[in-house]
Design a protein around this motif. Structure first.
Motif, short mmCIF file in Angstrom:
data_model
loop_
_atom_site.label_atom_id
_atom_site.label_comp_id
_atom_site.label_asym_id
_atom_site.label_seq_id
_atom_site.Cartn_x
_atom_site.Cartn_y
_atom_site.Cartn_z
N GLY A 1 0.85 -1.19 0.00
CA GLY A 1 0.00 0.00 0.00
C GLY A 1 0.88 1.23 0.00
O GLY A 1 2.08 1.17 -0.29
N CYS A 2 0.29 2.34 0.36
CA CYS A 2 1.06 3.57 0.49
C CYS A 2 0.63 4.27 1.77
O CYS A 2 -0.44 4.00 2.33
N ALA A 3 1.47 5.14 2.25
CA ALA A 3 1.21 5.83 3.52
C ALA A 3 0.00 6.74 3.38
O ALA A 3 -0.06 7.56 2.46
N ALA A 4 -0.95 6.56 4.28
CA ALA A 4 -2.12 7.44 4.27
C ALA A 4 -1.79 8.78 4.92
O ALA A 4 -2.41 9.79 4.61
N ALA A 5 -0.81 8.77 5.83
CA ALA A 5 -0.36 9.98 6.51
C ALA A 5 1.02 9.69 7.08
O ALA A 5 1.56 8.60 6.91
N ALA A 6 1.60 10.66 7.74
CA ALA A 6 2.91 10.45 8.34
C ALA A 6 2.80 9.47 9.51
O ALA A 6 1.74 9.34 10.14
N PRO A 7 3.88 8.74 9.81
CA PRO A 7 3.84 7.80 10.95
C PRO A 7 3.56 8.52 12.27
O PRO A 7 3.93 9.69 12.46
N GLU A 8 2.93 7.79 13.18
CA GLU A 8 2.61 8.34 14.50
C GLU A 8 3.25 7.45 15.56
O GLU A 8 3.38 6.24 15.39
N ALA A 9 3.62 8.06 16.66
CA ALA A 9 4.22 7.31 17.77
C ALA A 9 3.16 6.43 18.42
O ALA A 9 2.02 6.85 18.63
N GLU A 10 3.54 5.18 18.76
CA GLU A 10 2.63 4.29 19.45
C GLU A 10 2.57 4.67 20.92
O GLU A 10 3.60 4.97 21.54
N PRO A 11 1.36 4.69 21.50
CA PRO A 11 1.24 5.08 22.92
C PRO A 11 2.09 4.17 23.81
O PRO A 11 2.05 2.95 23.70
N GLY A 12 2.87 4.80 24.68
CA GLY A 12 3.68 4.05 25.64
C GLY A 12 4.82 3.28 25.01
O GLY A 12 5.30 2.31 25.61
N SER A 13 5.26 3.67 23.83
CA SER A 13 6.33 2.96 23.16
C SER A 13 7.14 3.94 22.33
O SER A 13 6.66 5.02 21.95
N LEU A 14 8.37 3.54 22.03
CA LEU A 14 9.21 4.35 21.17
C LEU A 14 8.96 4.04 19.69
O LEU A 14 9.43 4.77 18.82
#
Length: 229
Positions: A195-208
């Motif tokens: 696929g392709c990125a729908a938006a920029a990556p986001e940080a996962e809650p409570g994780s790096l």
């Protein structure tokens, strides 16, 4: 002697011969007119056909010019596609190496294909997008689920394909992963389009780690897929 001097009788044959000549000339003119009309009429269909042919050729030439203009406009897209394949090291396999298989059953979270495919082979839809992994007995683990949770590459970063409801995501991306919307995502093994990125990556809650939501993924409602041979 009176008969010899009767000029009225001797003049009649002369007038008759003159009238005959006039009638003969009129008949000849009429015959020539008819022949000329027939000759011109016989050539009319030919002339009409020639004009129609010329008009058709002119129309085809205009269409050909328009197609050449449209083709010239796609030159940049062709170069971009070639550069993208080079960047991703994604060389398509020959069409003969793919086996078309029809869907035989569906259930929540999966589907099965008719027998004939090789277990462990990648399954793609009609557009070549990664749809899952073929398991035993024709069962397919959809993309992001079971054996379909494969490693994916986003630029130089690696993550894991996962599913959240009907949405596909790439999880466990390294912190600081940067990509723009529309960036291509492929499988790490084989380079299949995911696929392709729908938006920029986001940080996962409570994780790096970071998570990327995907768009332009495989059609999961189709009735025909292709399995690698």
């Amino acid at each position: 002697m009176g008969r010899d001097l009767d000029f009225s009788r001797s003049g009649r044959p002369r007038r008759g011969r003159g009238l005959c000549r006039v009638l003969a000339a009129a008949v000849c003119i009429a015959v020539l007119g008819v022949l000329a009309a027939r000759v011109w009429g016989l050539g009319l269909p030919r002339r009409l056909a020639d004009r129609l042919c010329d008009a058709r050729v002119a129309a085809l030439q205009r269409q050909n010019a328009a197609l050449r203009t449209a083709l010239a406009g796609t030159a940049g897209l062709t170069e971009e596609n070639a550069a993208l394949r080079t960047l991703l090291d994604c060389v398509p396999e020959p069409a003969a190496s793919w086996q078309p298989l029809w869907v035989t059953a569906r259930w929540p979270g999966g589907f099965s294909l008719e027998s004939g495919g090789r277990a462990g082979a990648a399954v793609v839809d009609r557009s070549g997008r990664f749809a899952g992994i073929l398991a035993e007995s024709g069962r397919v683990d959809p993309a992001g689920q079971g054996s379909g949770a494969v490693a994916c590459r986003v630029g130089t970063a690696l993550g894991v394909l996962a599913r959240r409801g009907t949405a596909l995501l790439v999880t466990d991306l390294p912190a600081g992963t940067v990509c723009e919307a529309g960036a291509p995502v492929v499988t790490a093994d084989g380079g299949w389009w995911v696929g392709c990125a729908a938006a920029a990556p986001e940080a996962e809650p409570g994780s790096l780690a970071m998570t990327l939501t995907l768009a332009d993924t495989a059609d999961e409602g189709d009735c025909l897929y292709f399995a690698g041979a």
